[in-house]
Design an enzyme around this catalytic site. Structure first.
Site, mmCIF file in Angstrom:
data_model
loop_
_atom_site.group_PDB
_atom_site.id
_atom_site.type_symbol
_atom_site.label_atom_id
_atom_site.label_comp_id
_atom_site.label_asym_id
_atom_site.label_seq_id
_atom_site.Cartn_x
_atom_site.Cartn_y
_atom_site.Cartn_z
ATOM 1 N N ASP A 76 -2.710 -9.555 -3.086
ATOM 2 C CA ASP A 76 -1.612 -9.837 -4.012
ATOM 3 C C ASP A 76 -0.611 -8.684 -4.039
ATOM 4 O O ASP A 76 0.421 -8.765 -4.704
ATOM 5 C CB ASP A 76 -2.116 -10.205 -5.414
ATOM 6 C CG ASP A 76 -2.946 -9.114 -6.059
ATOM 7 O OD1 ASP A 76 -3.166 -8.068 -5.431
ATOM 8 O OD2 ASP A 76 -3.385 -9.319 -7.217
ATOM 9 N N SER A 77 -0.885 -7.616 -3.247
ATOM 10 C CA SER A 77 0.130 -6.581 -3.026
ATOM 11 C C SER A 77 1.384 -7.204 -2.422
ATOM 12 O O SER A 77 2.454 -6.587 -2.444
ATOM 13 C CB SER A 77 -0.418 -5.491 -2.097
ATOM 14 O OG SER A 77 -0.939 -6.060 -0.914
ATOM 15 N N LYS A 148 -11.171 -12.611 -3.229
ATOM 16 C CA LYS A 148 -11.381 -11.299 -3.849
ATOM 17 C C LYS A 148 -10.903 -11.354 -5.291
ATOM 18 O O LYS A 148 -9.874 -11.974 -5.580
ATOM 19 C CB LYS A 148 -10.625 -10.216 -3.072
ATOM 20 C CG LYS A 148 -10.729 -8.819 -3.710
ATOM 21 C CD LYS A 148 -10.345 -7.722 -2.743
ATOM 22 C CE LYS A 148 -8.868 -7.447 -2.643
ATOM 23 N NZ LYS A 148 -8.212 -7.072 -3.904
ATOM 24 N N GLU A 150 -10.689 -8.824 -9.033
ATOM 25 C CA GLU A 150 -10.737 -7.443 -9.521
ATOM 26 C C GLU A 150 -11.572 -7.309 -10.786
ATOM 27 O O GLU A 150 -11.568 -8.192 -11.635
ATOM 28 C CB GLU A 150 -9.310 -6.954 -9.823
ATOM 29 C CG GLU A 150 -8.422 -6.880 -8.600
ATOM 30 C CD GLU A 150 -7.055 -6.275 -8.913
ATOM 31 O OE1 GLU A 150 -6.817 -5.823 -10.061
ATOM 32 O OE2 GLU A 150 -6.211 -6.271 -7.991
ATOM 33 N N GLU A 217 -11.114 1.261 -4.641
ATOM 34 C CA GLU A 217 -9.750 1.798 -4.519
ATOM 35 C C GLU A 217 -9.591 3.043 -5.378
ATOM 36 O O GLU A 217 -9.889 3.025 -6.582
ATOM 37 C CB GLU A 217 -8.736 0.716 -4.939
ATOM 38 C CG GLU A 217 -7.299 1.190 -4.796
ATOM 39 C CD GLU A 217 -6.277 0.050 -4.794
ATOM 40 O OE1 GLU A 217 -6.670 -1.131 -4.914
ATOM 41 O OE2 GLU A 217 -5.070 0.355 -4.683
#
Ligand code: KIV
Length: 301
Positions: A76-77, A148, A150, A217
């Protein structure tokens, strides 16, 4: 009438040995075997580093696949990189579906073999495991092999719910950009004993819930190395987490130097010494495999 999803046009490399039907492939079979969960688990077990890059479009996905990257992440970057948003918070499920389908199509066009992961965007899995399943279905039908999401703690039941229903899940701990406002900025996470303990607990819970992969991260290198040892069933993929993880990921635009500002500390520009985008990605694959990237003194905390 709203457009219906087009799963049949989002074809991606089939899993090996399909038990249904005998139609011949429309084009020659791929030379390489498609990357699969067992292959990734075997790489993790044997210590071969796993390479991952973000991909948002068909062409760069195909180039990265040809350069030997094992995993492509429709991150989603893309909200910041492609859409010019201030953070990933504004990315929608429909946008993720669109880019996942584009990447899957690019892979299909070149008989690509990469494992395709797509991010569940902010708000698409927070309500309930059932909501997460609906959102994950959209991305899987667009061509993803894995989704994925978070966060730790509250996400473990959702991960279990998806995994039990046949959807491979990659977790994401440490700096979780969707919660940047709650975290107070893009900072290193897991510093200090209490924070490290929480991160360790969340990582083990996510492994127990069935997450097969975990992005770490901006986590101190020493912590991510011990986590990697502790997680025998889950491959850690680091970004700003040092060289001790099972694999590495970078945002493709960053490692190609396609930006105007200063790169974060954990990025190396692989384009500088390469004659082409494919050459730069091949150099990234080599550097991750031989352990020369990342260099903890330069790219980690
Ligand atoms: O969205 C993304 O690209 C990511 C990577 C930076 C890991 O989550």
């Amino acid at each position: 009438m709203s457009p219906s999803p087009t799963p049949t046009t989002a074809a991606h490399p089939a899993a090996p040995g399909s038990p249904y039907g005998t139609l011949p492939p429309a084009s020659p079979l791929p030379q390489r075997r498609p990357v699969s969960l067992p292959r990734l688990a075997q790489m993790r077990a044997s210590g071969e580093k796993i390479t991952m890059l973000t991909a948002y479009d068909a062409t760069l996905a195909a180039v990265a696949d040809a350069a030997g990257v094992e995993c492509l992440l429709v991150g989603d970057s893309l909200g910041m990189v492609c859409q010019g948003l201030p953070s990933t918070v504004g990315v929608t499920l429909e946008t993720m579906r669109h880019h996942t389908e584009s990447v899957a199509r690019g892979l299909h066009r070149v008989q690509g073999t990469a494992w395709l992961i797509a991010d569940l965007p902010f708000g698409s899995y927070h309500e309930s495991p059932e909501q997460a399943l609906r959102s994950a279905t959209v991305l899987m039908q667009a061509g993803a092999h894995m989704v994925k999401l978070e966060g730790g703690g509250w996400t473990a039941p959702t991960v279990r719910f998806l995994v039990e229903r046949g959807i491979p899940v990659c977790a994401h701990l440490g700096l979780t950009p969707q919660t940047v406002h709650a975290l107070g900025g893009y900072r290193v996470q897991g510093r200090g004993e209490a924070a490290a303990d929480t991160l360790r607990r969340h990582a083990l819970e996510l492994q127990d819930a069935g997450a097969a992969m975990m992005v770490l991260e901006m986590v101190p290198a020493a912590l991510s190395a011990t986590l990697t040892q502790a997680l025998a069933q889950c491959a850690t993929i680091g970004i700003g987490a040092g060289r001790g993880t099972a694999g590495q990921v970078l945002v493709m635009y960053d490692m190609l130097g396609v930006n105007l500002g200063k790169n974060p500390r954990f990025v190396r520009n692989f384009m500088q010494d390469a004659g082409s985008v494919r050459g730069a990605i091949e150099a990234y694959v080599r550097a991750v495999k031989d352990g020369s990237f990342p260099d903890d003194a330069l790219h980690a905390w």
